[in-house]
Design a protein around this motif. Structure first.
Motif, PDB file in Angstrom:
ATOM      1  N   ARG A 123     -70.627  54.725   9.982  1.00 28.38           N
ATOM      2  CA  ARG A 123     -71.011  54.293  11.327  1.00 28.38           C
ATOM      3  C   ARG A 123     -71.128  52.770  11.432  1.00 28.38           C
ATOM      4  O   ARG A 123     -70.928  52.199  12.508  1.00 28.38           O
ATOM      5  N   HIS A 124     -71.494  52.132  10.324  1.00 31.30           N
ATOM      6  CA  HIS A 124     -71.757  50.691  10.348  1.00 31.30           C
ATOM      7  C   HIS A 124     -71.030  50.025   9.175  1.00 31.30           C
ATOM      8  O   HIS A 124     -71.657  49.587   8.210  1.00 31.30           O
ATOM      9  N   PRO A 125     -69.719  49.926   9.243  1.00 28.31           N
ATOM     10  CA  PRO A 125     -68.964  49.362   8.118  1.00 28.31           C
ATOM     11  C   PRO A 125     -69.298  47.910   7.820  1.00 28.31           C
ATOM     12  O   PRO A 125     -69.054  47.445   6.707  1.00 28.31           O
ATOM     13  N   ASP A 126     -69.867  47.202   8.816  1.00 28.45           N
ATOM     14  CA  ASP A 126     -70.256  45.810   8.566  1.00 28.45           C
ATOM     15  C   ASP A 126     -71.646  45.698   7.947  1.00 28.45           C
ATOM     16  O   ASP A 126     -72.105  44.590   7.667  1.00 28.45           O
ATOM     17  N   GLY A 127     -72.333  46.801   7.741  1.00 33.45           N
ATOM     18  CA  GLY A 127     -73.599  46.807   7.026  1.00 33.45           C
ATOM     19  C   GLY A 127     -74.815  46.563   7.897  1.00 33.45           C
ATOM     20  O   GLY A 127     -74.706  46.269   9.101  1.00 33.45           O
ATOM     21  N   ALA A 128     -75.968  46.696   7.294  1.00 32.11           N
ATOM     22  CA  ALA A 128     -77.249  46.496   7.978  1.00 32.11           C
ATOM     23  C   ALA A 128     -77.611  45.017   8.011  1.00 32.11           C
ATOM     24  O   ALA A 128     -77.064  44.202   7.264  1.00 32.11           O
ATOM     25  N   ASP A 129     -78.576  44.700   8.875  1.00 33.04           N
ATOM     26  CA  ASP A 129     -79.186  43.362   8.840  1.00 33.04           C
ATOM     27  C   ASP A 129     -80.256  43.298   7.758  1.00 33.04           C
ATOM     28  O   ASP A 129     -80.384  42.283   7.067  1.00 33.04           O
ATOM     29  N   TYR A 130     -81.025  44.375   7.662  1.00 32.70           N
ATOM     30  CA  TYR A 130     -82.097  44.448   6.673  1.00 32.70           C
ATOM     31  C   TYR A 130     -82.024  45.805   5.971  1.00 32.70           C
ATOM     32  O   TYR A 130     -81.801  46.832   6.617  1.00 32.70           O
ATOM     33  N   VAL A 131     -82.246  45.801   4.675  1.00 30.73           N
ATOM     34  CA  VAL A 131     -82.353  47.030   3.896  1.00 30.73           C
ATOM     35  C   VAL A 131     -83.716  47.040   3.222  1.00 30.73           C
ATOM     36  O   VAL A 131     -84.053  46.112   2.476  1.00 30.73           O
ATOM     37  N   VAL A 132     -84.503  48.069   3.511  1.00 30.42           N
ATOM     38  CA  VAL A 132     -85.830  48.232   2.910  1.00 30.42           C
ATOM     39  C   VAL A 132     -85.708  49.179   1.726  1.00 30.42           C
ATOM     40  O   VAL A 132     -85.178  50.290   1.865  1.00 30.42           O
ATOM     41  N   VAL A 133     -86.222  48.743   0.578  1.00 29.88           N
ATOM     42  CA  VAL A 133     -86.092  49.504  -0.669  1.00 29.88           C
ATOM     43  C   VAL A 133     -87.486  49.919  -1.142  1.00 29.88           C
ATOM     44  O   VAL A 133     -88.238  49.105  -1.671  1.00 29.88           O
ATOM     45  N   PRO A 134     -87.876  51.170  -0.954  1.00 28.34           N
ATOM     46  CA  PRO A 134     -89.179  51.646  -1.432  1.00 28.34           C
ATOM     47  C   PRO A 134     -89.175  51.845  -2.950  1.00 28.34           C
ATOM     48  O   PRO A 134     -88.131  51.779  -3.612  1.00 28.34           O
ATOM     49  N   ALA A 135     -90.359  52.123  -3.489  1.00 31.26           N
ATOM     50  CA  ALA A 135     -90.449  52.576  -4.871  1.00 31.26           C
ATOM     51  C   ALA A 135     -89.776  53.937  -4.986  1.00 31.26           C
ATOM     52  O   ALA A 135     -89.853  54.770  -4.077  1.00 31.26           O
TER      53      ALA A 135
END
Length: 385
Positions: A123-135
């Motif tokens: 859906r978003h081949p150009d990627g996210a603006d922010y990626v949140v990485v939990p534990a």
């Protein structure tokens, strides 16, 4: 009694005595109390640099992806960023998983994600603006690491929440950068990734397009800082009031959190007292606050005396205030006799956490409440942002 049996028994008693002595020596070697509770101030220049680094890199209305692995992702790390950003209405936010099916959170709750990482990429081949990485239960999940590198290559800002910093580091994204993580994992992170420069006394650290935080509750000031970077101080302050917070920033007293003798004694004593372990009930209801739910369930499930289990009248998912689909642990009728802590979820998140810690103290004692707050890396409210 034969001589052989006497020798075996004496050997067993001697071995047990040695184990007890070694355990006592280890406990005695631990500090009796944590260090300084003084949190150094954050200067205006540092705060301005943090906000500038977190400005949306691509879109006016940013796209935020919160990624987890299906079998074990940390409860509050996964749900709190989602709920805070969604209520602020400053970005389009999605809960993602590496594979199809629900995401089992630890130490409590189960959630149906919005999409898989493969779906998101289509859906978003150009990627996210922010990626949140939990534990996550694994720092080296190949799918997560490859996807994080791909998102970073596409220009996303990567935010490692709590021990999610170890996942970010395993992807090679913390090499040569400043960072932090949960107090318990600082030593391991520094040993495994010596090129990372650890920063003490900050609840969040931003270096270029990589941000990391201290323990679980630090995602609250991290998300408020992100909201301010995206939409300004007024929007962040309004969101903070909704969360029950008067103020926030990156101040932190790292020395106040440590593996102390009381911490260890509480963990051992509560684990050994298995006959006092209990299940607690949390009723799921439509439009309930997923941030409050996560904090309450997380805290009760870290006592080593109890676990919070969600209940609903039917097995289908229940949609929260911000759209998270919560899967009940059990289908249960009202008032089934299980101790019920659902009333705590009716409060604003920060207030609910304080009330939950007070309820834990009333039920299990002050040492257990302190044990839980230390795991959450939660400063006393008087000193907390």
């Amino acid at each position: 009694m034969t001589a052989t049996l006497r020798l075996v028994l004496r050997g067993g008693f001697a071995a047990a005595a040695l184990l007890v002595a070694a355990g006592a020596a280890w406990l005695w070697s631990l500090p009796s109390a944590p260090g300084s509770t003084d949190a150094p101030p954050v200067g205006a220049a540092e705060q301005a640099a943090t906000l500038a680094a977190l400005k949306p890199p691509k879109r006016t209305r940013p796209l935020v992806a919160i990624v987890g692995i299906n079998d074990a992702t940390e409860t509050t790390d996964y749900l709190m960023p989602y709920g805070i950003l969604r209520r602020a209405d400053v970005a389009d936010v999605s809960l993602l998983a590496t594979g199809a099916g629900p995401v089992r959170l630890y130490p409590a709750l189960t959630v149906e994600p919005d999409a898989t990482i493969a779906d998101f990429d289509r859906r978003h081949p150009d990627g996210a603006d922010y990626v949140v990485v939990p534990a996550m239960s694994r720092d080296d999940d190949p799918a997560v690491l490859q996807w994080l590198r791909s998102q970073a290559d596409k220009g996303a800002i990567i935010l490692g929440i709590c021990v999610g910093a170890k996942v970010v580091a395993a992807a090679g994204l913390l090499d040569g950068r400043r960072g932090t993580t949960h107090w318990y994992s600082v030593g391991e992170l520094r040993q495994r990734h010596p090129a990372m420069r650890y920063v003490a006394d900050r609840r969040l650290v931003v270096d270029g397009k990589i941000a990391t935080t201290t323990g679980i509750t630090a995602s609250m000031p991290m998300m408020l800082t992100l909201i301010e970077a995206i939409a300004g101080r007024d929007r962040a302050e309004a969101t903070a009031r909704d969360l029950g917070l008067a103020a926030w920033d990156a101040r932190h007293a790292s020395g106040a959190f440590a593996f102390t003798r009381p911490f260890a004694v509480t963990a051992i004593a509560n684990t050994l007292a298995f006959w006092r372990w209990e299940r607690l009930r949390l009723d799921l209801a439509p439009d309930m606050d997923e941030v409050t739910l996560a904090l309450v369930a997380d805290a009760w499930s870290r006592t080593y005396r109890s676990r919070a289990l969600t209940a609903a009248p039917s097995a289908g998912p229940v949609t929260s205030r911000s759209g998270a689909r919560l899967v009940p642990d059990q289908v249960a009728a009202p008032h089934d006799g299980t101790p019920d802590v659902s009333d705590l979820v009716r409060h604003a998140p920060a207030t609910a956490l304080d009330l939950t810690l007070a309820a834990i103290e009333a039920r299990y004692g002050a040492s257990t409440a302190s044990f839980v707050a230390t795991q959450l890396e939660y400063p006393p409210r008087a000193a907390a942002p």
